[in-house]
Design a protein around this motif. Structure first.
Motif, mmCIF file in Angstrom:
data_model
loop_
_atom_site.group_PDB
_atom_site.id
_atom_site.type_symbol
_atom_site.label_atom_id
_atom_site.label_comp_id
_atom_site.label_asym_id
_atom_site.label_seq_id
_atom_site.Cartn_x
_atom_site.Cartn_y
_atom_site.Cartn_z
ATOM 1 N N MET A 237 0.837 -1.201 0.000
ATOM 2 C CA MET A 237 0.000 0.000 0.000
ATOM 3 C C MET A 237 0.867 1.244 0.000
ATOM 4 O O MET A 237 1.988 1.227 0.522
ATOM 5 C CB MET A 237 -0.886 0.023 1.254
ATOM 6 N N PRO A 238 0.383 2.361 -0.563
ATOM 7 C CA PRO A 238 1.110 3.621 -0.416
ATOM 8 C C PRO A 238 1.384 3.885 1.056
ATOM 9 O O PRO A 238 0.553 3.583 1.924
ATOM 10 C CB PRO A 238 0.137 4.650 -1.013
ATOM 11 N N SER A 239 2.557 4.436 1.358
ATOM 12 C CA SER A 239 3.015 4.506 2.737
ATOM 13 C C SER A 239 2.078 5.282 3.662
ATOM 14 O O SER A 239 1.884 4.899 4.822
ATOM 15 C CB SER A 239 4.423 5.105 2.795
ATOM 16 N N LEU A 240 1.465 6.364 3.175
ATOM 17 C CA LEU A 240 0.573 7.127 4.041
ATOM 18 C C LEU A 240 -0.703 6.343 4.350
ATOM 19 O O LEU A 240 -1.206 6.378 5.486
ATOM 20 C CB LEU A 240 0.227 8.474 3.408
ATOM 21 N N GLY B 158 8.952 -0.578 12.126
ATOM 22 C CA GLY B 158 9.144 -0.539 13.567
ATOM 23 C C GLY B 158 7.821 -0.581 14.310
ATOM 24 O O GLY B 158 7.689 -1.268 15.334
ATOM 25 N N LEU B 159 6.818 0.137 13.798
ATOM 26 C CA LEU B 159 5.497 0.137 14.425
ATOM 27 C C LEU B 159 4.886 -1.258 14.394
ATOM 28 O O LEU B 159 4.293 -1.708 15.386
ATOM 29 C CB LEU B 159 4.583 1.134 13.707
ATOM 30 N N LEU C 212 -0.880 3.099 4.377
ATOM 31 C CA LEU C 212 -0.419 2.033 5.270
ATOM 32 C C LEU C 212 -0.260 2.559 6.686
ATOM 33 O O LEU C 212 -0.617 1.882 7.662
ATOM 34 C CB LEU C 212 0.902 1.454 4.759
ATOM 35 N N ALA C 213 0.240 3.785 6.812
ATOM 36 C CA ALA C 213 0.409 4.385 8.138
ATOM 37 C C ALA C 213 -0.934 4.522 8.844
ATOM 38 O O ALA C 213 -1.075 4.178 10.030
ATOM 39 C CB ALA C 213 1.079 5.755 8.009
ATOM 40 N N GLU C 214 -1.955 5.013 8.133
ATOM 41 C CA GLU C 214 -3.274 5.160 8.737
ATOM 42 C C GLU C 214 -3.841 3.809 9.152
ATOM 43 O O GLU C 214 -4.433 3.669 10.231
ATOM 44 C CB GLU C 214 -4.221 5.853 7.760
ATOM 45 N N LYS C 215 -3.644 2.798 8.303
ATOM 46 C CA LYS C 215 -4.153 1.461 8.610
ATOM 47 C C LYS C 215 -3.467 0.902 9.861
ATOM 48 O O LYS C 215 -4.120 0.360 10.756
ATOM 49 C CB LYS C 215 -3.908 0.546 7.415
ATOM 50 N N LEU C 216 -2.149 1.062 9.922
ATOM 51 C CA LEU C 216 -1.394 0.514 11.049
ATOM 52 C C LEU C 216 -1.694 1.246 12.350
ATOM 53 O O LEU C 216 -1.732 0.640 13.427
ATOM 54 C CB LEU C 216 0.103 0.562 10.752
ATOM 55 N N LEU C 217 -1.926 2.545 12.271
ATOM 56 C CA LEU C 217 -2.270 3.294 13.479
ATOM 57 C C LEU C 217 -3.600 2.800 14.048
ATOM 58 O O LEU C 217 -3.769 2.703 15.272
ATOM 59 C CB LEU C 217 -2.341 4.790 13.173
#
Length: 218
Positions: free
Chosen positions: A143-146, A204-205, A148-153
């Motif tokens: 996924m695009p990194s941003l 890391g997250l 992916l960031a929202e999904k992981l958060l």
């Protein structure tokens, strides 16, 4: 009701079948699921552009291009010697999935808010996919990194984690966009790769999420 309910859709399916049939188009006939991946990605991004800034005609065209990719993959699958399926199988599976995922509409469950609906979905996914042992299972890493960031958060919150936040968050999406652009500009000026940096932080997250999950099981 007489005739097909969506004759133009059936016509498009027939056009694709004709292109891939003997005597049709050599390029279409030679394509595989794997060879079409790059086209699917490109068409998906073009659809995003049309949604964000395109006209009605552009949106119709780009939706058609993505739809065509789905029909294309289904036709390829229909001609496999093993494990074949067709567009009706794809539609039937999706219909079953959507009815099952909305018991508050098609059954007697209750979900009055969007938050309630998401809770219902999470419970249903746990039943549908018992092999998943982590909240991270099923998340596509490409996924695009941003995104992916929202999904992981969101997944981090499920295991009780609250990753650090900046105290002064942008007040609007416009301001957020300018802030992100400025961060990327600063990173580039200092010889840093913003995309690689964010993906490193996301790895890391994910490691921290797995540790939190394992700790909760002890």
């Amino acid at each position: 009701m007489t005739g097909a309910p969506h004759p133009k859709l059936d016509e498009l399916i027939s056009v694709l079948a004709r292109l891939r049939a003997p005597g049709g188009c050599a390029w279409d006939f030679e394509q595989t699921h794997e060879s079409l991946v790059r086209h699917l990605i490109e068409e998906s991004y073009e659809l995003v552009d049309a949604i964000e800034s395109g006209s009605r005609d552009e949106l119709i065209e780009e939706l058609g291009d993505v739809l065509y990719q789905v029909i294309f993959h289904a036709d390829i699958a229909a001609h496999r010697s093993e494990g074949s399926f067709d567009i009706d199988d794809v539609a039937a599976r999706m219909t079953q999935k959507m009815i099952g995922r909305h018991p508050h509409v098609f059954a007697d469950a209750t979900a009055e808010t969007a938050v309630d609906v998401i809770a219902v979905w999470d419970d249903l996914k746990a039943v549908e996919k018992p092999g998943r042992t982590s909240v991270l299972d099923g998340i596509p890493q490409a996924m695009p990194s941003l995104l992916l960031a929202e999904k992981l958060l969101g997944r981090a919150q499920r295991v009780g984690m609250q990753p650090a936040r900046h105290d002064s968050a942008p007040a609007s999406e416009e301001e957020l966009g300018e802030t992100l652009l400025a961060l990327v500009a600063s990173a580039t000026a200092n010889g840093l790769d913003a995309e690689r940096a964010l993906r490193g932080a996301l790895r890391g997250l994910q490691s921290d999420i797995r540790v939190a999950e394992n700790t909760g099981k002890e």
